[in-house]
Motif scaffolding. Sequence first.
Motif, PDB file in Angstrom:
ATOM      1  N   UNK A  14       0.821  -1.212   0.000  1.00 51.53           N
ATOM      2  CA  UNK A  14       0.000   0.000   0.000  1.00 51.53           C
ATOM      3  C   UNK A  14       0.852   1.258   0.000  1.00 51.53           C
ATOM      4  N   UNK A  15       2.179   1.126  -0.107  1.00 53.58           N
ATOM      5  CA  UNK A  15       3.134   2.231  -0.012  1.00 53.58           C
ATOM      6  C   UNK A  15       3.322   2.717   1.423  1.00 53.58           C
ATOM      7  N   UNK A  16       2.671   2.057   2.383  1.00 55.45           N
ATOM      8  CA  UNK A  16       2.843   2.444   3.786  1.00 55.45           C
ATOM      9  C   UNK A  16       4.273   2.230   4.254  1.00 55.45           C
ATOM     10  N   UNK A  19       6.193   5.035   3.071  1.00 47.60           N
ATOM     11  CA  UNK A  19       5.899   6.198   3.923  1.00 47.60           C
ATOM     12  C   UNK A  19       6.697   6.125   5.216  1.00 47.60           C
TER      13      UNK A  19
ATOM     14  N   UNK B  17       1.616   7.322  -6.113  1.00 47.92           N
ATOM     15  CA  UNK B  17       1.436   6.221  -5.202  1.00 47.92           C
ATOM     16  C   UNK B  17       0.655   5.127  -5.918  1.00 47.92           C
ATOM     17  N   UNK B  18       1.180   3.907  -5.923  1.00 45.20           N
ATOM     18  CA  UNK B  18       0.461   2.795  -6.515  1.00 45.20           C
ATOM     19  C   UNK B  18       0.957   2.450  -7.902  1.00 45.20           C
ATOM     20  N   UNK B  63      -5.631  -0.370   5.096  1.00 39.26           N
ATOM     21  CA  UNK B  63      -4.489  -0.988   4.404  1.00 39.26           C
ATOM     22  C   UNK B  63      -4.628  -0.914   2.876  1.00 39.26           C
ATOM     23  N   UNK B  64      -5.696  -0.291   2.378  1.00 39.36           N
ATOM     24  CA  UNK B  64      -5.772   0.057   0.955  1.00 39.36           C
ATOM     25  C   UNK B  64      -4.635   0.992   0.583  1.00 39.36           C
ATOM     26  N   UNK B  65      -4.244   1.851   1.516  1.00 37.55           N
ATOM     27  CA  UNK B  65      -3.362   2.951   1.138  1.00 37.55           C
ATOM     28  C   UNK B  65      -2.504   3.396   2.313  1.00 37.55           C
ATOM     29  N   UNK B  66      -1.199   3.422   2.102  1.00 32.56           N
ATOM     30  CA  UNK B  66      -0.286   3.841   3.161  1.00 32.56           C
ATOM     31  C   UNK B  66      -0.013   5.324   3.182  1.00 32.56           C
ATOM     32  N   UNK B  67      -0.442   6.052   2.125  1.00 35.19           N
ATOM     33  CA  UNK B  67      -0.233   7.498   2.111  1.00 35.19           C
ATOM     34  C   UNK B  67      -1.403   8.190   2.791  1.00 35.19           C
ATOM     35  N   UNK B 451      -2.952   2.812  -5.457  1.00 34.24           N
ATOM     36  CA  UNK B 451      -3.220   1.671  -4.576  1.00 34.24           C
ATOM     37  C   UNK B 451      -4.637   1.743  -4.050  1.00 34.24           C
TER      38      UNK B 451
END
Lengths: 181, 480
Positions: A14-16, A19, B17-18, B63-67, B451
């Motif tokens: 998720x790019x977390x 980050x 992102x993604x 948790x779909x997206x960390x940004x 994402x």
Amino acid sequence: MAKAKVATTSLCGCFGCHMSLLDIDERILELIELVDFDRSPINDFKEIQGPVDIGLIEGGCANEENVKVLQEFRRHCKVLISVGDCAINGGIPAMRNMVPLAECYEEAFLKGPTVVNPSGKVPDDEEIPLLLDKVYPAHEVVKMDYHLPGCPPSADTLWAALTALLTGKPVDLPYELVKYD
Amino acid sequence: MPEATRRIVIEPLTRVEGHGKVSILLDDNNRVAQARLHIVEFRGFERFIQGRPFWELPVLVQRLCGICPVSHHLCAAKAIDGIIGVDQLTPTGEKMRRLMHYGQIFQSHALHFFHLASPDLLFGFDAPVEKRNVIGVIAEHPDLAVQGVMMRKFGQEIIKATAGKKVHGTGAIPGGINKNLSIAERDELLAEVDQMMEWSLKAVEIARQYTLTNLATVSEFGAFDSNHLSLVRADGAMDLYDGKLRAIAADGSQIIDQVAPLDYLDEIAEEVRSWSYMKFPFLKKLGPETGWFRVGPLARVNACDFIDTPKAEAARREFFEVTDGVPSNLTMAYHWSRMIELLHSVEVIGDLLHDGDLQGDDLVAPPGERRGEYVAMLEAPRGTLTHHYRVDENDQVTMANLIVSTTCNNEAMNRAVAKIAEDEISGAPEITEGLLNNIEVGVRAYDPCLSCATHALGQMPLEVKLIDAEGNTVDRRTRP
């Protein structure tokens, strides 16, 4: 002394974790004294440019493209690290391993309450990569050298591991930096 | 498929992102026959969360997206509030969540402007690839880069203080929040506010100057008329945490207004197309051909009547001086409007930190009458976010429909890609890497979170066809 090369990628993540790497905040100024970045989502290198000392992998493998990228990283990286729960065990995306694929298809493109799909077909263009039958952790696809757990691993965890590797010290993380969540 | 002899692919899209890619089909004279943005990843959240207990949703779907995990965390929490019959949070619960949300808007907008987009704006769209990134910005504009790093850090510290953790926290729970803000946490954040305000004002000025200095370019680059969709408060003010739907046309006339999230099915539908896993939302009133819209900072600044913090409102008025008061339809105006929201966020954060309710200890509202279904919306950094859930008597999720911000911008991003390909690339004698970055500059303006947008899951095609140049199928394989 030449700077070490670091490359990073996010596969089915998720790019977390990326980050969390940026959460090293002002320590990025120290980091770029030690390393040059090869392929990474934060720059515009679309492929790995040359030999890489440390590769950071976020996410597991959900489609053929993820596998290709992971293999590219293994070929070029001396040390390859699974960063975060998705790379280590598939993470939340691996919850789809319990569900028949056809049902997921229907839910997203045919049954959803806002879906308008007169053709009754689901996306199938050749530009879209083939999905794998399951989401696989990175180490089931290629050999991984280290695993940094966490969702995501904290910036301090990433910093401790990276600086140890870059200065030739053993990666010996204290208990409070190794968390599964 | 149009007639073409060459195919160029930009893959992966970077500094977004993604996972996405752009395909461009060209004829013998390098004229663009087709250019598309494809979303190539899928995960399947809507299906695999069925059967999970609903109270897991805020920590699961983020948790779909960390940004922008906070957006999904809070939108799911708002939906669950509705399911357990809580229509009004306690003041502490509501304000802690708002603080978390505006902290998230602040960090996400700072990240996008300084870490991801600024290399294009500072060095030029076709600057050398080695330099065109945040490390290059640190080397040439260290003060600016460090400001960006410290601004993002401030937003992340707010998220940590409200959600417990910088990425994928746990703050919001059904009916409220699991902690208040301690005096020590408050004072640490307050000590930074003046500096953040100063830097935010400067960031607005950078984006404004960029737009005005390059007005000839940005007036054309990926520019096209569109509708705009956003939540607004009952009085028409910008509100990023809560509100009702307003859609306006390119000229500013209203299409819908004050539509409650619960009525979204009357207004919004999504079209499926074969070449992307991301659907194409549109206003049902207008249909798929003309009903598509933009969301995010540009749409919000266009759609609201005013901003209720003084510095951002002054910045909004300056923005509209350029357009004589009508909505801006320029893709590149996203940067300026995003910085206006950055300024608004730090103003809201400053006000909230002075509010004693944040130290209250009434964290969770008691449940009311249980509902089997609820729809929640908020304005995420990238635009309007919708979570719609149904649950059964065992508290298990039976249906989930998520329309994420970036999905709403699907048609707009595709139009930007097609227009930039036509204007900048079509007919060029040599198609260089720098020229192709123009396309990505257009996509990046929307700050897509690919994402987020790829929660849908497809399956491997069961049939593979080999098609010859005349379009005849010459071979066909089917998986057993």
